[in-house]
Design an enzyme around this catalytic site. Sequence first.
Site, short mmCIF file in Angstrom:
data_model
loop_
_atom_site.label_atom_id
_atom_site.label_comp_id
_atom_site.label_asym_id
_atom_site.label_seq_id
_atom_site.Cartn_x
_atom_site.Cartn_y
_atom_site.Cartn_z
N HIS A 186 -9.49 7.27 2.33
CA HIS A 186 -8.20 7.81 1.89
C HIS A 186 -7.46 6.86 0.95
O HIS A 186 -6.56 7.27 0.24
CB HIS A 186 -7.33 8.20 3.11
CG HIS A 186 -6.69 7.03 3.80
ND1 HIS A 186 -7.24 6.42 4.92
CD2 HIS A 186 -5.51 6.39 3.56
CE1 HIS A 186 -6.44 5.45 5.32
NE2 HIS A 186 -5.37 5.42 4.50
N ASP A 224 -13.61 8.55 7.35
CA ASP A 224 -12.68 7.83 6.45
C ASP A 224 -13.28 6.46 6.09
O ASP A 224 -12.90 5.42 6.63
CB ASP A 224 -11.34 7.66 7.14
CG ASP A 224 -10.26 7.17 6.19
OD1 ASP A 224 -10.52 7.18 4.95
OD2 ASP A 224 -9.18 6.78 6.67
N GLN A 284 1.22 0.94 7.36
CA GLN A 284 1.00 1.31 5.96
C GLN A 284 0.73 0.07 5.10
O GLN A 284 1.40 -0.95 5.24
CB GLN A 284 2.21 2.06 5.41
CG GLN A 284 2.17 3.55 5.61
CD GLN A 284 2.36 3.94 7.08
OE1 GLN A 284 3.15 3.28 7.78
NE2 GLN A 284 1.70 4.98 7.54
N GLY A 285 -0.22 0.23 4.25
CA GLY A 285 -0.63 -0.90 3.39
C GLY A 285 -1.81 -1.66 3.96
O GLY A 285 -2.47 -2.43 3.24
N ASP A 286 -2.07 -1.47 5.27
CA ASP A 286 -3.25 -2.14 5.86
C ASP A 286 -4.50 -1.27 5.76
O ASP A 286 -5.62 -1.73 6.03
CB ASP A 286 -3.01 -2.44 7.35
CG ASP A 286 -1.92 -3.48 7.55
OD1 ASP A 286 -1.84 -4.41 6.70
OD2 ASP A 286 -1.16 -3.37 8.53
N SER A 287 -4.31 0.03 5.41
CA SER A 287 -5.44 0.97 5.38
C SER A 287 -6.62 0.42 4.59
O SER A 287 -6.45 -0.12 3.49
CB SER A 287 -4.99 2.29 4.73
OG SER A 287 -4.23 3.01 5.62
#
Lengths: 436, 248
Positions: free
Chosen positions: B40, B93, B195-198
């Site tokens: 994603h 994912d 968020q931002g670690d994905s």
Amino acid sequence: CWPLPDPPMHGEVHSPGYPRPYPHNLQQQWDLHVPEGYQIRLTFTHLDIEASADCYYDSLSVLYGEKLLGKFCGNENSADGHHPGNHPILSPGNSLKLKFQTDGNNPERHQNVGFSAQYQAIDIDECSAAEPEDGSGPLCSQICLNTLGSYLCSCHHGYELRSDQRSCVLSCSGGLFDEPKGHLSSPGYPSPPPHGVSCQYVIAVESGFTISLNFTDKFNIESVHTEEGRQCLHHWLEVAIAEEKSIKLCGDESPGLMHINSNVVRLNYHTDDAGQSSGWSLDYSTQRVKCPVPGNIANGRVTPRLTEYFYRDYIYVRCDQGYKIMTGGQEIDSFSTMCQSNGQWHLKLPECHLIDCGEPEPLLNGGVTFLSGYQNQYLSVIQYHCNEPFYFLLGGANVTFTCEADRVWRSSIDIVSPTCIPVCGQPTKHISYYQR
Amino acid sequence: IIGGSDAPDDTIPWQVLLSVSGDRGGGMVIADRWIMTAAHVLMRGSQVVPSSTVRIYMGLNEVTENLSAYVFPSSLHVHPEYHNPRHTDFNNDIALIKLQDPITFHSSIMPVCLPPEGAEYETGVIGLVSGFGTTGTINKRILTNKLKYLNLPLVSQQTCSASMTSLRRGTSEIPNLTDNMFCAGIPEGGKDSCQGDSGGPFTLTENGRFWAAGIVSWGANCGMKDRYGVYTRVANYVNWIKKTMQEN
């Protein structure tokens, strides 16, 4: 003109009416002929002619030309007359004449049947015949060869047959001998040749061979003894080799074996109009030219290794394992050289140089260490290493590569090319936890 | 990373910072030409982003340092069964990024191992998650420029699934938890990825080696009580990863 038919080689002749009694008052003649060069052998198979003293009444006369060879009558058992028995009659030449004559009466008690005879051509050995009495000399002045119906004259070496086909004349120049071995001698050897001989013989064989002269038999060429020693002043055999001083031979002592360092030698035999030399005889043979024995080659060998090498011999050079063949600064795959006709090898011997495997392939994220000095030569050993701790060498850190004879760096464990594999999941620093 | 700590230099050398059209994402180095991340991170709607919009930073512990040293990918490989147009299906994912040039590894950049054969995800075992994502809660999100890390235990599928059920009561559409995912976190909240670690790594250790057990994928808010972070279960994708690398 019709050509005469060839005379027969054999035939039969008999009295008229044979085997019935022959007629009275008969006078008959037979002319027998065989080819030239043959004589006639006449053999009686039966003869029964009225016997009388000196064959006065009935007779059979055998003549060669006008020469009477025999006059026959009677039979095998009669006491009178002249019976030929079993002995054949040989004519001196190729003709024979038979004359049969009878008188007017015969004894009443016995009816004579006449004769029956066979003849055949016999070759004349003209060569063994006596010298003709006409003073013309022998049939052949030197060599006589009998043939069927004829003969041939021939001459000794150094002479040739004259146009009369019987006498010989000296002829000994221009003799060329090009076979690998042979025999030659002075004209008429071992008899002395006529005076004033000037004979030239050339032995010329293929380039790459040398000639040896071997005076094996009697040697006799007139020499003159002076204060300066023996000299070949009037008679000599000169041995001449191109670009070398010629040698004059004479005397009674055989020169024996002479090695001529050439493939061409000229022999000039000279006698003057006086003196006497029996001459000479020699066998010549040839040998292949020698090439120098090749020296040793460092780190290589010459094959085949022989004590002597001759014209057309080949030699090969092989280098020891780990060495390559070099000539003129160039590497070559193989080397062979041939002994030439001039006694030299056609190529100079090469050298054997140590092979090398070249620079080892650089290793990404690693390096190479020379374990046997900084050299790439045969049997040098290297070891690759990877940049630890981030990479490790495939196969382990202790894998070594050796420069092998096929010029390839090869590992001890069949690794074709060294590879550095990244180390995963092992950071150089770890997060420390002290607080509890 | 919520409730985490600053990572000392060279302690998580496989950590990758992705900047995709200006959005932050995480990734991890798995080979000298390959980065692994979440699918994603590279998608916008149903489309894979252009390679030219992806900047890759490696060996950083602080975003402010040496930002000009980034590389571009040569190709992007999103898992073919990832379909998430409405951000409600995070199954599969996972994605791979191929680099234009190989990386030379050193103390700041190293690959993380892929799951060992027969890798087990044992509930309660503590893993390490890291990233440059936000450090605050849902109410107060704070962007960090320092690489943060956090130790979190694995949570059983049953526990995690139950937490999802309670969440569904008040929410219309929650993504499904599949066998290609696992959860990690603590029930009391306050420690989580965010968020931002994905795309970033969740690692476990075996015999002293860190291996990539999970990829930061999704979660309901961040760091909340009785909530867990959801990670892509990398062990299920080893064959696809190897195949993709070999074919490219």
